[in-house]
Design an enzyme around this catalytic site. Structure first.
Site, PDB file in Angstrom:
ATOM      1  N   GLU A 126       0.539  -1.201  -0.363  1.00 46.14           N
ATOM      2  CA  GLU A 126       0.178  -0.575  -0.639  1.00 46.14           C
ATOM      3  C   GLU A 126       0.645   1.069   0.052  1.00 46.14           C
ATOM      4  O   GLU A 126       1.464   0.752   0.259  1.00 46.14           O
ATOM      5  CB  GLU A 126      -0.787  -0.419   1.016  1.00 46.14           C
ATOM      6  CG  GLU A 126       0.164   0.027   2.689  1.00 46.14           C
ATOM      7  CD  GLU A 126      -0.942   0.213   3.898  1.00 46.14           C
ATOM      8  OE1 GLU A 126      -2.042  -0.332   3.847  1.00 46.14           O
ATOM      9  OE2 GLU A 126      -0.822   0.886   4.844  1.00 46.14           O
ATOM     10  N   HIS A 134       0.060   5.579   0.640  1.00 50.14           N
ATOM     11  CA  HIS A 134      -0.628   6.469   1.428  1.00 50.14           C
ATOM     12  C   HIS A 134      -0.067   7.948   2.173  1.00 50.14           C
ATOM     13  O   HIS A 134       1.346   7.687   1.965  1.00 50.14           O
ATOM     14  CB  HIS A 134      -1.470   6.224   2.751  1.00 50.14           C
ATOM     15  CG  HIS A 134      -0.391   5.637   3.666  1.00 50.14           C
ATOM     16  ND1 HIS A 134       0.599   5.712   4.409  1.00 50.14           N
ATOM     17  CD2 HIS A 134      -0.862   3.771   4.230  1.00 50.14           C
ATOM     18  CE1 HIS A 134       1.112   4.842   5.175  1.00 50.14           C
ATOM     19  NE2 HIS A 134       0.403   3.576   4.541  1.00 50.14           N
ATOM     20  N   HIS A 163       5.624   6.412   8.214  1.00 49.41           N
ATOM     21  CA  HIS A 163       5.318   5.197   9.001  1.00 49.41           C
ATOM     22  C   HIS A 163       6.574   5.974   9.984  1.00 49.41           C
ATOM     23  O   HIS A 163       7.309   5.726   8.879  1.00 49.41           O
ATOM     24  CB  HIS A 163       4.792   3.344   8.496  1.00 49.41           C
ATOM     25  CG  HIS A 163       3.373   3.319   8.120  1.00 49.41           C
ATOM     26  ND1 HIS A 163       2.393   3.992   8.644  1.00 49.41           N
ATOM     27  CD2 HIS A 163       3.793   2.310   6.915  1.00 49.41           C
ATOM     28  CE1 HIS A 163       1.350   4.074   8.178  1.00 49.41           C
ATOM     29  NE2 HIS A 163       1.745   2.758   7.039  1.00 49.41           N
ATOM     30  N   CYS A 207       4.237   0.121  15.468  1.00 47.83           N
ATOM     31  CA  CYS A 207       3.712   1.341  13.641  1.00 47.83           C
ATOM     32  C   CYS A 207       3.211   2.870  14.572  1.00 47.83           C
ATOM     33  O   CYS A 207       2.142   2.281  15.045  1.00 47.83           O
ATOM     34  CB  CYS A 207       3.498   1.070  13.034  1.00 47.83           C
ATOM     35  SG  CYS A 207       3.133   1.693  12.152  1.00 47.83           S
TER      36      CYS A 207
HETATM   37 MN    MN Z   1       1.528   1.318   5.782  1.00 49.60          MN
END
Ligand code: MN
Length: 150
Positions: A63, A65, A69, A117
């Site tokens: 993924e 976005h 992170h 995370c």
């Molecule tokens: Mn992610």
């Protein structure tokens, strides 16, 4: 989840009274054998700290976005795709994933990969790769091998 000053570690990568959320491998779901525990969240600082664990042979969602992170490997070792790089990671390594960067985590053979995370509580939804994105990623043979679990 109520914040406790100390939430004891179980010894098996569980934390006391933290729910283990097991993702279902449903249909075209682009992840496999991943669990999640939300360890900390506080609207005042708009942060969430989660622990993810990928079972042997599994993988996290491929993924990207807008939000970045910060990932700290807490258990095991494996490989991570970050943009156009496939990198080896070991316990205690820190992985920084910039915004709009394709990423996926895969454990080393025969072991789980667990990581913390940190994210913003209000974050944009992950985008999944379309056919053109996948074709672009697969143009690099190292990335193609990674995506095929090799
Ligand atoms: Mn992610």
């Amino acid at each position: 989840m109520k914040t406790k000053a100390v939430r004891p570690f179980s010894g098996d990568f569980r934390w006391q009274d933290v729910e283990l959320l097991r993702y279902k491998d449903a249909g075209a779901a682009p992840f496999k054998d991943v669990t999640r525990q939300v360890l900390f969240e506080d609207p005042a600082i708009a942060a969430q700290l989660r622990y993810f664990e990928v079972s042997p042979g599994g993988y996290s969602t491929l993924e990207r976005h807008q939000h970045a992170h910060a990932v700290l490997i807490l258990r095991g070792r494996g490989r991570v795709l970050v943009g156009e790089e496939v990198l080896s990671v070991e316990t205690n390594d820190l992985v920084s994933i910039p915004g709009m960067c394709w990423h996926q985590f895969r454990p080393a053979a025969g072991e789980p990969l667990g990581f913390l995370c940190m994210v913003n509580a209000e974050r944009d939804k992950p985008q999944l790769p379309g056919e053109a994105d996948l074709a672009g990623l697969r143009r690099d043979p190292r990335i193609a091998a990674f995506l095929d679990g090799q």
